[in-house]
Structure formats: structure tokens, C-alpha cells
Design a protein around this motif. Sequence first.
Motif, mmCIF file in Angstrom:
data_model
loop_
_atom_site.group_PDB
_atom_site.id
_atom_site.type_symbol
_atom_site.label_atom_id
_atom_site.label_comp_id
_atom_site.label_asym_id
_atom_site.label_seq_id
_atom_site.Cartn_x
_atom_site.Cartn_y
_atom_site.Cartn_z
ATOM 1 N N GLU A 119 -5.276 8.132 -1.992
ATOM 2 C CA GLU A 119 -3.846 8.024 -1.742
ATOM 3 C C GLU A 119 -3.303 9.372 -1.303
ATOM 4 N N ASN B 223 -3.549 -5.110 2.897
ATOM 5 C CA ASN B 223 -3.570 -3.656 2.734
ATOM 6 C C ASN B 223 -4.653 -3.036 3.612
ATOM 7 N N PRO B 224 -4.418 -1.818 4.100
ATOM 8 C CA PRO B 224 -5.529 -1.087 4.722
ATOM 9 C C PRO B 224 -6.539 -0.725 3.633
ATOM 10 N N ARG B 225 -7.809 -0.963 3.890
ATOM 11 C CA ARG B 225 -8.787 -0.763 2.831
ATOM 12 C C ARG B 225 -9.355 0.653 2.846
ATOM 13 N N GLY B 226 -9.870 1.046 1.694
ATOM 14 C CA GLY B 226 -10.458 2.373 1.575
ATOM 15 C C GLY B 226 -11.219 2.488 0.279
ATOM 16 N N TRP C 139 -8.485 -3.827 7.489
ATOM 17 C CA TRP C 139 -7.514 -4.461 6.592
ATOM 18 C C TRP C 139 -8.198 -5.512 5.726
ATOM 19 N N TYR D 72 -5.116 3.505 -0.353
ATOM 20 C CA TYR D 72 -6.133 2.751 0.373
ATOM 21 C C TYR D 72 -7.132 2.183 -0.637
ATOM 22 N N PHE E 137 0.822 -1.218 0.000
ATOM 23 C CA PHE E 137 0.000 0.000 0.000
ATOM 24 C C PHE E 137 0.849 1.258 0.000
#
Length: 223
Positions: free
Chosen positions: A168, A161-164, A212, A178, A133
Amino acid sequence: MNDPDPELIRDGMKRNPLDPKTISYLTLAHYNEHAEHFWEGTKDHDVSQNITALLRCIKGQPPYAVLDFGCGPGRDLKVLTELGHIAVGLEGAPRFVEMARSHAGCEVWCQDFMGLDLPHEYFDGIFANASLFHVPGCELPRVLAELCNTLKPDGVLFSSNPRGNDEEGWTHGRYGVYHDIERWRGYMTIAGFVEITHYYRPAGRPRAQQPWFASVWRKAAME
């Protein structure tokens, strides 16, 4: 060659905020500066679920050659080694490289994600836990293609990865992207991977409390 002046780098950020070399330099500088604090804050994190997810999908008989991509101070590198695998770390922050070599007692390559030099079809698996990420979206297709190339046929890549929602930018001195799962699938498919599975972490919580997402991918067969 001397390192660039951080103030000049920050001035460059104002003019070109997505310059990959700038992003990498400042993110690695942050990790170098806070290496001991980062180790104290993460050394006891349990990511055995993620390590198991990678290893159970690799074909053939162990021990496996595994690249710990963005190995940090070496927590997971040591676990992979203790499980009997031939683990190699890759890390761009020099202080982390020193710490990982000392902690895990195995080979660690000092390489920036923006300038990888990886052997062809060498690894059975890649463990990219909370590392990809940091790669800017504009560089991610190249980096993923290089990771695919360094895997043996049918090799496996794990990522967390941290999600989003595909944001960025900078958070506390580090650059991050994200991804949502659909956009991440697009990147991975284009790079030559097929999905095995994905899940959200920490386990056992409502989705809103799972920041995550983890996914496991196999190198696609050449046609």
C-alpha cells in the motif's frame, strides 16, 4: 470550516504517512483536480461483466436497490439505472458528485469513505468497482463492516481491486492498497461476508496480464 492547507497536509504525511484523513484528503484532491481527464479516460470502459456478476447473485425480484460505492463521474450508475434498478451513488470527490448527478440523473451522496453515514439494511446490492482499494488497510475492517450493515439480509457486495502482494502506498497522487485474494478473503470474512465467486480481469488473458481481481460476496446470515 476552510479546507486544510495542502502543504500542511503534505508535511503531515511525512510525519504520519498512514493517517487516514490525510490519505483521503489528498486522494480526493487528486480526483477533483483531474476529474475531466479521468472521465475521458474511463467513460468507455466496459465493466458489464462486473455489473452482471453482482446482479445475478442478488436474491428476490428486481428492481434492486443498489449502492454504487465510489461511483466517480457516474458511468456505471447510469447503466444500473437504465437497467431499471434503484441506484444510488456514493462519492467523496465533489466534482465527481456533480458529474455523476448530471450524467446519471439519480441520487448521489457526497460522503468520504473515512466518514460514512449509511442507512441500516437498506440495499440489496453494493457495486464497489475500483473503489475499495483506496481504503487504507487500517481502516478497511471498519468500512467493510459498515457496508455489510447497510445491506439487507442476504445482500450482495461486488468488489474489483487491482491485485498485488498487499503493498500500500502512493501512485500518481492517489493512495492504493494492492491485495492478494487470500488477504482480501480474510478482510471480507471478518466483516461478515461469505464468498460467492471470484475471477480475474481482463477476461481471456494469461494471469500475468490480468491486473484486476473481482469478487462477489453475500452478507452472512446472523446466527
